[in-house]
Design an enzyme around this catalytic site. Structure first.
Site, PDB file in Angstrom:
ATOM      1  CB  ALA A 155      11.533  13.910 -11.764  1.00  0.00           C
ATOM      2  CB  CYS A 156      12.390  18.677 -11.909  1.00  0.00           C
ATOM      3  SG  CYS A 156      13.039  18.451 -10.252  1.00  0.00           S
ATOM      4  CB  SER A 157      10.080  17.653 -16.727  1.00  0.00           C
ATOM      5  OG  SER A 157      11.260  18.381 -16.992  1.00  0.00           O
ATOM      6  CB  SER A 334       7.085  19.511 -11.375  1.00  0.00           C
ATOM      7  OG  SER A 334       5.940  19.569 -10.550  1.00  0.00           O
TER       8      SER A 334
END
Ligand code: COA
Length: 373
Positions: A155-157, A334
């Protein structure tokens, strides 16, 4: 140990902007249509009336002022409320690969590398356009890169986690020059009909070149002093879209098949987690947070970033220490911390220390401590 550098970054920015005023006008038109459609049920006392959104709330609660999108007309059409993408033949380059190739070429040019010198391609993003073949293999072929490619999603990482994989690959010798690319078509996973989150995301693609210091010819190399990743399971950011949906006989348009979050809980739980993560990582590398010249943080919420940096350095800080790009780009999953790094590093001097840090669904936090050479 081999010194690893980030030797170039690239950014693809979609052609269309949606301002908060445009977004709210279309959302509120959708609300009017829904309420008119359900007028008799609402009059009979059912609690189904939709409530309008507001520009003031969005800017105050998030700091977001606009976002870039690949398709504007579909998103703003109150009878559609999602982008319209034209399906492409299998023989054509896919949309996700197309924006990835654009950002990758810019990163390669910045690093002074040719695609043929790349021997690892990591396509790291919150969503993949398809299950297989891997997006990374298509991007690798379209660029003319060698070696191997694979997709990964945290996901966002995704970007910071991929930078660690890239650094480890170069350090171990399994690759010499790795392209990390983050095509984030978030407009396709956002529920534009949900007042609580319709303003959150924007589309973009970032790319980063990771290689050994001794192969880098870039005028702008950043030594990777360390990377650190952590995850801790949470349901507070979730998307249940997946390949088993059709076997579950579930509605592909059901609310849980796009991005969902408990925004307030995420704010409360992720701020201390990210601050402690950065502090611990810096400490183990022999640094204090006050020695950091710049924090390029994940871009989800202005208040979140201000609080994280305040926790780290003990005082109010401005844009110079922790630049904000979400006002222009919104949350780009990300890619957010990489956009900040891309746009806001030119003024740092040799020896200056910086931290790229992502945080998001999982929960996941990834930090990359860098120093300008
Ligand atoms: N327009 C107007 N009012 C709205 C609104 C909208 N679009 N959406 C919600 N509201 C209202 C709510 O109804 C609520 O009203 P009430 O107090 O009368 O009940 C009020 O505003 C507060 O809602 P809440 O959802 O608690 O807002 P918030 O202050 O928590 O802000 C976020 C919402 C999403 C901006 C914020 O929680 C956030 O950014 N969290 C972090 C999310 C994050 O990092 N996610 C990672 C994703 S990758």
């Amino acid at each position: 140990m081999k010194n690893i550098v980030i030797s170039g970054t690239g950014l693809y920015q979609p052609p269309h902007v949606i301002t908060n005023a445009e977004l709210v006008a279309s959302f509120n038109a959708y609300v009017d249509l829904q309420n008119a459609k359900n007028a008799s049920r609402i009059a009979a006392g059912e609690q189904i009336a939709m409530v309008p959104s507001s520009v003031e709330f969005i800017e105050k609660a998030s700091g977001i002022k606009q976002r870039y999108v690949l398709d504007k007309a579909g998103v703003l059409d109150p009878t559609r409320m999602k982008p319209h993408f034209v399906p492409r033949a299998d023989s054509e380059l896919s949309l996700m690969a197309e924006i990835a190739v654009d950002a990758s070429k810019k990163a390669l040019a910045a690093a002074g590398k040719t695609a043929a010198q790349v021997d690892g391609v990591l396509c790291a993003a919150a969503n993949m356009q398809r299950a297989y073949p891997a997006m990374a293999c298509e991007i690798q072929q379209a660029l003319g890169a060698g070696g191997y490619g694979f997709d990964m999603n945290v996901a966002c990482s995704s970007a910071t986690f991929a930078i660690e994989q890239a650094a480890n690959a170069v350090r171990s010798g399994s690759a010499k020059c790795v392209l990390v690319v983050n095509p984030e078509i978030t407009s396709a996973h956002l529920e534009w009909r949900d007042r609580d989150c319709h303003f959150i995301f924007g589309d973009v693609c970032t790319a980063v070149i990771v290689e050994a210091a001794d192969t880098a010819t870039s005028a702008d190399p950043w030594q990777v002093l360390g990377t650190r990743l952590v995850t801790q399971y949470s349901n507070n950011i979730r998307n249940n879209a997946g390949f088993m949906n059709r076997c579950e006989d579930s509605d592909p348009d059901a609310r849980d098949k796009t991005f969902m979050q408990e925004g307030r809980k995420v704010f409360k739980e992720v701020v201390p987690m990210a601050a402690a993560h950065i502090e611990g990582h810096l400490h183990d590398l022999g640094f204090e947070p006050t020695q950091v010249r710049r924090f390029w943080l994940h871009q989800a919420n202005l208040g979140m970033n201000q609080l994280i940096v305040r926790k780290l350095v003990g005082q109010e800080v401005g844009d110079d220490l922790a630049p904000i790009i979400l006002s222009e780009y919104a949350n780009t999953a990300s890619a957010g911390s990489i956009i900040a790094f891309h746009h806001h590093r030119g003024d740092l001097k040799a020896g200056d220390l910086g931290v790229i840090c992502s945080f998001g669904a999982g929960y996941s936090v990834g930090s990359v401590v860098v120093r300008r050479i």
